[in-house]
Design an enzyme around this catalytic site. Structure first.
Site, PDB file in Angstrom:
ATOM      1  N   ASP A   1      -2.269   1.918  -4.585  1.00 52.61           N
ATOM      2  CA  ASP A   1      -3.507   2.270  -3.893  1.00 52.61           C
ATOM      3  C   ASP A   1      -4.601   1.265  -4.224  1.00 52.61           C
ATOM      4  OD1 ASP A   1      -2.399   4.531  -2.723  1.00 52.61           O
ATOM      5  OD2 ASP A   1      -2.921   5.804  -4.438  1.00 52.61           O
TER       6      ASP A   1
ATOM      7  N   HIS B   1       0.818  -1.218   0.000  1.00 54.20           N
ATOM      8  CA  HIS B   1       0.000   0.000   0.000  1.00 54.20           C
ATOM      9  C   HIS B   1       0.856   1.275   0.000  1.00 54.20           C
ATOM     10  CE1 HIS B   1      -3.677   2.014  -0.045  1.00 54.20           C
ATOM     11  NE2 HIS B   1      -4.330   1.400   0.927  1.00 54.20           N
TER      12      HIS B   1
END
Length: 544
Positions: A521, A517
């Site tokens: 995204d 992450h």
């Protein structure tokens, strides 16, 4: 003891280099990291620094000569030691050590250990040193798990002589030359740095030759073969020239290796030999206990299984297992893992495969599995979403030029991820062949160091064991990994072009994208998986 300087590997796919210019001459004093010579490869021209301070003792390769990586190009002696110790050094640490180095992937010079007792007689004669190879870019050491030969045995060039285990791969290491194994320097179970001399082939070592053999009894696995043994055993497997994997398959299937013709070097029985023997219906050898019952199909019967652990037993981790554990913890600590699961209707592909699989294998010599379909869909999605094929380097993002797909392969002794390079340039058939090839060679311990590094994205197929989906851990420094779930028939609501709904039986498979992450995204992951899903559900590519 002089330091040998080798032709370095200046890139993963580089196998040779041309020595274009010497910047020093014999007798010159050199400092550590001072440029020593220039090389040219198909990717780079570079000045190569000296690995040690001392005197340039001997130049072995002339300017303009092209040689394999790890070939010894010169030797450097410690200051003041070049002439006084040059003669005995040749008998203790022979100059022919360039040959074994050519089978490794060592990007640095070799610091050979100090001479031991076997080097005492100056007239002993030179042999070829066998080194602990570097089996990957970041590998610094390896553990010798088994000697396949004992002192005095004759070996052929490229014939496996010992097995090693590292954090990335278990492998059989071939002999660099043909000759007689005259000395074993490192016993089984020992972990040593890369480029450590582990054995010597050839030469006349005189009295000291017996000492290493006596001091390393574990290094003579074939010793029991001196006793008659009519039944199948590990010692008979050694005598019949076979790998531990072949002997394991033979033991699990109660096969006498004496009945299996070997097609490898010097009649060596290969994995292909014994699998072919099993497929032809070998006659099992009578044994007091029946062999473990395998799965019904022939390929499954040939696959060796790990021995069941004994309840209450404390067993130390193997080198590979302990490093895998370390790498998994490091990955979870490094990357904030997020997982997203998509359900894909594979009915179109299932029907295509069922229709074409027999003709496909006859036409191309490779079985038609689901993996090349999945891999091609991943490649298409990675092309559209290069961030998923990227990696973090410091405070920057590396957008990799090529799509190098790692394929996780489960082994009885651990897990390995061979890499198929530049998959964006391969056809469907090329991908299919590459997957089968790297998986077979991974299980047979035949992968080259370049084939287990440089991946940009990984596929792991745990669905073959029946799970719906998993949440795999990212293979660092990559940014994502795709978990492949089980393929099952399920009842689905189908909407036709007129908007009418109906229930139908469809072939459904779940895929999990695990992503870092920090770089990917949720929107990026969702778009990637949507394109991946659409590619599979609307398959239109020619499979060859």
């Amino acid at each position: 003891m002089p330091t040998e300087v080798v032709m370095p590997q200046m890139g993963e796919s580089i196998t040779e280099g041309t020595l274009t210019k010497w910047l020093k001459k014999p007798g010159d004093t050199v400092q550590r990291d001072e440029p020593l010579f220039e090389i040219s490869t198909d990717k780079v021209d570079a000045e190569i620094p000296s690995p040690a301070a001392g005197t340039l003792d001997e130049i072995k390769i002339a300017e303009g000569t092209t040689v394999q990586i790890n070939t010894v190009v010169c030797t450097i002696s410690e200051n003041g030691a070049s002439s006084a110790k040059a003669a005995p050094a040749k008998s203790a640490e022979p100059e022919t050590a360039a040959a074994p180095a050519a089978d490794t992937a060592t990007p640095a010079a070799v610091d050979t250990p100090a001479a031991n007792e076997s080097a005492a007689p100056a007239s002993a004669g030179a042999g070829t040193e066998v080194l602990m190879p570097q089996m990957g870019e970041s590998i610094t050491e390896g553990t010798i798990t088994k000697w396949l030969k004992k002192v005095g045995d004759t070996v052929q060039r490229d014939e496996p002589i010992f097995e090693i285990s590292t954090d990335k791969v278990d492998a059989e290491i071939p002999s660099p030359i043909a000759g007689t194994l005259s000395e074993i320097k490192v016993p089984e179970g020992s972990t040593v740095s890369i480029n450590t001399v582990v054995a010597v082939i050839g030469g006349t070592s005189g009295k000291p030759a017996a000492a290493p053999a006596a001091s390393a009894p574990a290094a003579a696995p074939a010793a029991p073969a001196a006793q008659p043994a009519p039944s199948i055993s590990a010692s008979e497997g050694d005598r019949l020239r076979s790998s531990p994997l072949v002997r394991k398959i033979a033991k699990d299937n109660n096969v006498d290796l004496g009945q299996v013709p070997g097609t490898g070097a010097s009649g060596r029985i290969t994995k292909t030999d014994i699998l072919g023997h099993l497929e032809q219906g070998p006659k099992p050898v009578a044994a007091p206990q029946a062999a473990p019952t395998p799965a019904p199909s022939a390929p499954a019967a040939a696959k060796p299984t790990a021995p069941a652990p004994i309840p209450g037993e404390l067993v130390p981790m193997s080198k590979m297992r302990s490093i895998i554990a370390q790498r998994m913890v490091e990955s979870k600590r490094t990357s904030p893992h997020v997982h997203t699961v998509f359900k894909v209707d594979m009915t179109r592909i299932v029907r295509l495969r069922e229709k074409e699989k027999s003709k496909y294998e006859q036409r191309n010599g490779v079985k038609l599995t689901y993996m090349p379909f999945i891999t091609r869909a991943a490649i298409a999605a990675l092309r559209k979403h290069p961030i998923v094929n990227g990696a973090i380097e410091g405070d920057a993002v590396r957008y990799n030029k090529n799509i190098n797909i790692g394929i996780a392969v489960a082994l009885d002794w651990g897990l390995i991820v061979p890499v198929i390079k530049q998959t964006e340039e391969k056809s469907f058939l090329g991908i299919a062949r590459a997957i089968v090839d790297v998986a077979e060679r991974a299980r047979g311990k035949k992968l080259a160091p370049d084939e287990i590094s440089g991946g940009t994205f990984t596929l792991t197929n745990s669905g073959i064991f029946g799970e719906q989906f998993g949440t795999p851990i990212i293979n660092q420094p990559q940014s994502a990994i795709l978990g492949i779930g089980g393929l099952n028939k399920e009842a689905e609501v189908i909407t036709d072009k007129d908007g009418a709904d109906s229930i139908a039986i469809r072939s459904i498979q779940r895929f999990t994208l695990g992503f870092d992450h920090r770089i990917v995204d949720g929107a990026d992951a969702g778009k990637f998986m949507t394109d991946f899903k659409n590619y599979l559900e609307n398959w239109s590519e020619d499979i060859g």
